[in-house]
Design an enzyme around this catalytic site. Sequence first.
Site, PDB file in Angstrom:
ATOM      1  N   ARG A 170      24.170  40.341 -17.255  1.00 22.95           N
ATOM      2  CA  ARG A 170      24.144  39.090 -16.467  1.00 22.95           C
ATOM      3  C   ARG A 170      25.505  38.823 -15.816  1.00 22.95           C
ATOM      4  O   ARG A 170      25.969  37.677 -15.763  1.00 22.95           O
ATOM      5  CB  ARG A 170      23.767  37.894 -17.352  1.00 22.95           C
ATOM      6  CG  ARG A 170      22.393  37.939 -17.955  1.00 22.95           C
ATOM      7  CD  ARG A 170      21.292  37.843 -16.911  1.00 22.95           C
ATOM      8  NE  ARG A 170      19.985  37.697 -17.508  1.00 22.95           N
ATOM      9  CZ  ARG A 170      19.224  38.725 -17.925  1.00 22.95           C
ATOM     10  NH1 ARG A 170      19.639  39.972 -17.797  1.00 22.95           N
ATOM     11  NH2 ARG A 170      18.031  38.483 -18.455  1.00 22.95           N
ATOM     12  N   SER A 243      16.150  31.523 -18.592  1.00 21.84           N
ATOM     13  CA  SER A 243      17.052  31.339 -19.750  1.00 21.84           C
ATOM     14  C   SER A 243      18.231  30.474 -19.318  1.00 21.84           C
ATOM     15  O   SER A 243      18.916  30.807 -18.345  1.00 21.84           O
ATOM     16  CB  SER A 243      17.606  32.685 -20.221  1.00 21.84           C
ATOM     17  OG  SER A 243      16.566  33.566 -20.568  1.00 21.84           O
ATOM     18  N   GLU A 338      23.903  30.694 -18.602  1.00 24.74           N
ATOM     19  CA  GLU A 338      23.621  31.718 -17.598  1.00 24.74           C
ATOM     20  C   GLU A 338      23.458  31.039 -16.229  1.00 24.74           C
ATOM     21  O   GLU A 338      23.793  31.581 -15.186  1.00 24.74           O
ATOM     22  CB  GLU A 338      22.318  32.454 -17.963  1.00 24.74           C
ATOM     23  CG  GLU A 338      21.933  33.485 -16.933  1.00 24.74           C
ATOM     24  CD  GLU A 338      20.499  33.983 -17.080  1.00 24.74           C
ATOM     25  OE1 GLU A 338      20.207  34.603 -18.121  1.00 24.74           O
ATOM     26  OE2 GLU A 338      19.708  33.770 -16.158  1.00 24.74           O
TER      27      GLU A 338
HETATM   28  P1  FAD Z   1      20.130  30.826  -6.438  1.00 26.99           P
HETATM   29  O1  FAD Z   1      19.824  30.000  -7.639  1.00 26.99           O
HETATM   30  O2  FAD Z   1      19.696  30.313  -5.117  1.00 26.99           O
HETATM   31  O3  FAD Z   1      21.691  31.118  -6.387  1.00 26.99           O
HETATM   32  C1  FAD Z   1      22.386  31.620  -7.513  1.00 26.99           C
HETATM   33  C2  FAD Z   1      23.873  31.793  -7.137  1.00 26.99           C
HETATM   34  O4  FAD Z   1      24.001  32.793  -6.119  1.00 26.99           O
HETATM   35  C3  FAD Z   1      24.497  30.526  -6.533  1.00 26.99           C
HETATM   36  O5  FAD Z   1      25.816  30.458  -7.011  1.00 26.99           O
HETATM   37  C4  FAD Z   1      24.457  30.790  -5.034  1.00 26.99           C
HETATM   38  O6  FAD Z   1      25.492  30.086  -4.357  1.00 26.99           O
HETATM   39  C5  FAD Z   1      24.675  32.296  -4.958  1.00 26.99           C
HETATM   40  N1  FAD Z   1      24.017  32.943  -3.798  1.00 26.99           N
HETATM   41  C6  FAD Z   1      22.708  32.839  -3.427  1.00 26.99           C
HETATM   42  N2  FAD Z   1      22.443  33.660  -2.388  1.00 26.99           N
HETATM   43  C7  FAD Z   1      23.612  34.292  -2.085  1.00 26.99           C
HETATM   44  C8  FAD Z   1      23.980  35.284  -1.112  1.00 26.99           C
HETATM   45  N3  FAD Z   1      23.092  35.798  -0.251  1.00 26.99           N
HETATM   46  N4  FAD Z   1      25.271  35.709  -1.074  1.00 26.99           N
HETATM   47  C9  FAD Z   1      26.176  35.215  -1.953  1.00 26.99           C
HETATM   48  N5  FAD Z   1      25.900  34.281  -2.898  1.00 26.99           N
HETATM   49  C10 FAD Z   1      24.630  33.837  -2.959  1.00 26.99           C
HETATM   50  N6  FAD Z   1      17.029  36.201 -14.366  1.00 26.99           N
HETATM   51  C11 FAD Z   1      17.094  37.430 -14.948  1.00 26.99           C
HETATM   52  O7  FAD Z   1      18.119  38.124 -14.842  1.00 26.99           O
HETATM   53  N7  FAD Z   1      16.049  37.919 -15.673  1.00 26.99           N
HETATM   54  C12 FAD Z   1      14.910  37.231 -15.844  1.00 26.99           C
HETATM   55  O8  FAD Z   1      13.986  37.709 -16.497  1.00 26.99           O
HETATM   56  C13 FAD Z   1      14.796  35.944 -15.238  1.00 26.99           C
HETATM   57  N8  FAD Z   1      13.687  35.203 -15.410  1.00 26.99           N
HETATM   58  C14 FAD Z   1      13.593  33.980 -14.822  1.00 26.99           C
HETATM   59  C15 FAD Z   1      12.416  33.241 -15.023  1.00 26.99           C
HETATM   60  C16 FAD Z   1      12.267  31.982 -14.455  1.00 26.99           C
HETATM   61  C17 FAD Z   1      10.973  31.217 -14.648  1.00 26.99           C
HETATM   62  C18 FAD Z   1      13.313  31.449 -13.646  1.00 26.99           C
HETATM   63  C19 FAD Z   1      13.159  30.114 -12.978  1.00 26.99           C
HETATM   64  C20 FAD Z   1      14.509  32.167 -13.470  1.00 26.99           C
HETATM   65  C21 FAD Z   1      14.664  33.434 -14.077  1.00 26.99           C
HETATM   66  N9  FAD Z   1      15.834  34.204 -13.932  1.00 26.99           N
HETATM   67  C22 FAD Z   1      15.906  35.459 -14.494  1.00 26.99           C
HETATM   68  C23 FAD Z   1      16.986  33.668 -13.203  1.00 26.99           C
HETATM   69  C24 FAD Z   1      16.903  33.854 -11.666  1.00 26.99           C
HETATM   70  O9  FAD Z   1      15.600  34.208 -11.285  1.00 26.99           O
HETATM   71  C25 FAD Z   1      17.851  34.939 -11.160  1.00 26.99           C
HETATM   72  O10 FAD Z   1      19.175  34.623 -11.526  1.00 26.99           O
HETATM   73  C26 FAD Z   1      17.803  35.094  -9.646  1.00 26.99           C
HETATM   74  O11 FAD Z   1      18.531  36.242  -9.264  1.00 26.99           O
HETATM   75  C27 FAD Z   1      18.390  33.900  -8.891  1.00 26.99           C
HETATM   76  O12 FAD Z   1      18.117  34.089  -7.516  1.00 26.99           O
HETATM   77  P2  FAD Z   1      18.093  32.891  -6.490  1.00 26.99           P
HETATM   78  O13 FAD Z   1      17.943  33.488  -5.124  1.00 26.99           O
HETATM   79  O14 FAD Z   1      17.092  31.879  -6.863  1.00 26.99           O
HETATM   80  O15 FAD Z   1      19.561  32.325  -6.681  1.00 26.99           O
HETATM   81  N1  EPU Z   2      12.723  34.219 -29.881  1.00 23.63           N
HETATM   82  C1  EPU Z   2      12.433  33.294 -30.840  1.00 23.63           C
HETATM   83  N2  EPU Z   2      12.162  32.011 -30.422  1.00 23.63           N
HETATM   84  C2  EPU Z   2      12.158  31.649 -29.120  1.00 23.63           C
HETATM   85  C3  EPU Z   2      12.461  32.615 -28.143  1.00 23.63           C
HETATM   86  C4  EPU Z   2      12.746  33.923 -28.543  1.00 23.63           C
HETATM   87  O1  EPU Z   2      12.428  33.575 -32.028  1.00 23.63           O
HETATM   88  O2  EPU Z   2      11.886  30.475 -28.844  1.00 23.63           O
HETATM   89  C5  EPU Z   2      12.950  35.627 -30.308  1.00 23.63           C
HETATM   90  C6  EPU Z   2      11.759  36.508 -29.898  1.00 23.63           C
HETATM   91  O3  EPU Z   2      10.759  36.489 -30.882  1.00 23.63           O
HETATM   92  C7  EPU Z   2      12.396  37.867 -29.778  1.00 23.63           C
HETATM   93  C8  EPU Z   2      13.817  37.540 -29.287  1.00 23.63           C
HETATM   94  O4  EPU Z   2      14.061  36.160 -29.611  1.00 23.63           O
HETATM   95  O5  EPU Z   2      12.503  38.487 -31.030  1.00 23.63           O
HETATM   96  C9  EPU Z   2      13.994  37.765 -27.792  1.00 23.63           C
HETATM   97  O6  EPU Z   2      13.060  36.975 -27.057  1.00 23.63           O
HETATM   98  P1  EPU Z   2      12.465  37.428 -25.639  1.00 23.63           P
HETATM   99  O7  EPU Z   2      11.939  38.822 -25.721  1.00 23.63           O
HETATM  100  O8  EPU Z   2      11.540  36.358 -25.177  1.00 23.63           O
HETATM  101  O9  EPU Z   2      13.716  37.524 -24.684  1.00 23.63           O
HETATM  102  P2  EPU Z   2      15.037  36.654 -24.544  1.00 23.63           P
HETATM  103  O10 EPU Z   2      16.167  37.393 -25.181  1.00 23.63           O
HETATM  104  O11 EPU Z   2      14.819  35.254 -24.971  1.00 23.63           O
HETATM  105  C10 EPU Z   2      15.762  37.854 -22.352  1.00 23.63           C
HETATM  106  C11 EPU Z   2      16.294  37.457 -21.028  1.00 23.63           C
HETATM  107  C12 EPU Z   2      15.164  37.054 -20.106  1.00 23.63           C
HETATM  108  C13 EPU Z   2      14.230  38.241 -19.932  1.00 23.63           C
HETATM  109  C14 EPU Z   2      13.687  38.629 -21.317  1.00 23.63           C
HETATM  110  C15 EPU Z   2      12.828  39.874 -21.252  1.00 23.63           C
HETATM  111  C16 EPU Z   2      18.550  36.644 -21.332  1.00 23.63           C
HETATM  112  C17 EPU Z   2      19.445  35.462 -21.374  1.00 23.63           C
HETATM  113  N3  EPU Z   2      17.262  36.383 -21.163  1.00 23.63           N
HETATM  114  O12 EPU Z   2      15.193  36.689 -22.962  1.00 23.63           O
HETATM  115  O13 EPU Z   2      15.725  36.729 -18.837  1.00 23.63           O
HETATM  116  O14 EPU Z   2      13.167  37.918 -19.056  1.00 23.63           O
HETATM  117  O15 EPU Z   2      14.802  38.901 -22.201  1.00 23.63           O
HETATM  118  O16 EPU Z   2      13.630  41.002 -21.050  1.00 23.63           O
HETATM  119  O17 EPU Z   2      19.015  37.775 -21.434  1.00 23.63           O
HETATM  120  C18 EPU Z   2      16.693  34.942 -17.601  1.00 23.63           C
HETATM  121  O18 EPU Z   2      17.732  35.600 -17.579  1.00 23.63           O
HETATM  122  O19 EPU Z   2      16.571  33.844 -17.004  1.00 23.63           O
HETATM  123  C19 EPU Z   2      15.535  35.457 -18.321  1.00 23.63           C
HETATM  124  C20 EPU Z   2      14.389  34.793 -18.439  1.00 23.63           C
END
Ligand code: FAD
Ligand code: EPU
Length: 343
Positions: A170, A243, A338
Amino acid sequence: MNKATSLKLQHNIALKHLNTFGINVIARDFVEITAEEELPAMLTLINTYSGPVMFLGGGSNVLFVQDYDGLIIKISLRGINIVHQDDEEVYVRGMAGENWDHFVQFCVNNHYGGLENLSLIPGNVGTSPIQNIGAYGVEVKDTFYKLEAICLRTGAFREFFASDCAFGYRDSVFKNELKGRYLILAVVFKLHKHPVLNTSYGAITSELQRMNLNPSVKNIALCVSAIRRSKLPDPEELGNAGSFFKNPVINSEHAEELKARYPQLPVYPAGNGVKIAAGWLIEQCGLKGFRKGDAGVHQKQALVLVNYGNASGNDILAIAKLVKDEVLKKFNVMLHPEVNIIE
Ligand code: FAD
Ligand code: EPU
């Protein structure tokens, strides 16, 4: 009219529908960039603007704490093209404002392997390298080839290859020394026509079995999307930014001590340290599903903070502080956000 002079600067724009937390704040000034021809005028605007400036993609990784007394530039440059291919590999370029999952599904539908585990992550292509998005055993850095950017100070075009980006968990150079210094315009991924599939994340294998599917690029995308839908709240229904905190990386002595006290603690190797599951820690503090007013901790995933409707950024921050304090008290582990907190 020359497009370079046609920027439409708007004032007092509501951001509620432009951030997935659904926080109801106002931006003093707002402009949307939809064509590369608008970039010279955008650079002039940035360099003459008095006040803070920020880019916005899909708004899925930001928490606005108050009205934004500055200029928001929404990046909506769209387009996907193949820049090069041979029998083995294909280099696919997405413009910064292209929706991430749309880009992933374009690759999946063409059987280009490498991004399928990253299906259904919200946000845009241009933002994906900033925090090196990751899920289900894969990170952007694994298929990243290069990105194209412009320096906001000089207007110079620059390409960044993986070795220039300092990708980490991240993390990248764009969250650190180059934070706020470049606009990312496009990203190129190197994908595979005969991919080695990554099913190392246990949940993928069991979901493939449950859905009675063979491993393939398309089926992994289907499974990952199904798993994500079952765990994570849909921002259209419940405001959130995924997250809220990163999973903390602690030293191995501390991890061993915790593991002795809490044998169920999920741990993962992470370089010299050990990554532990923040969601588990938060749940053990009894905070899963906790709610105060319209702000809370998600009922199914404790690492996700949610807005039930009318929470303010400060309401969400108050929950984040409670979570952080309780985890520190119980486990002596510090959580770091994050999400980008915009104050
Ligand atoms: P924004 O929120 O619009 O911007 C984020 C930052 O980037 C801000 O500081 C902004 O100023 C800057 N920025 C935006 N565009 C540009 C550009 N073109 N050039 C320079 N700077 C820029 N993340 C994960 O890593 N793994 C996951 O599994 C994951 N799951 C998610 C699930 C949900 C339901 C949600 C809501 C979010 C999740 N995220 C996850 C977080 C998010 O999706 C990512 O961080 C994504 O890359 C953010 O993109 P955005 O375009 O919405 O960024
Ligand atoms: N867990 C719990 N309780 C909870 C949530 C999780 O006990 O309420 C335990 C789960 O049972 C599991 C472990 O924690 O053993 C990990 O949980 P999970 O697989 O759901 O993933 P996570 O570590 O919570 C990360 C990323 C997610 C990504 C998933 C899948 C980060 C900060 N988050 O979540 O990314 O989608 O793994 O790879 O690394 C994001 O970055 O926004 C994001 C959603």
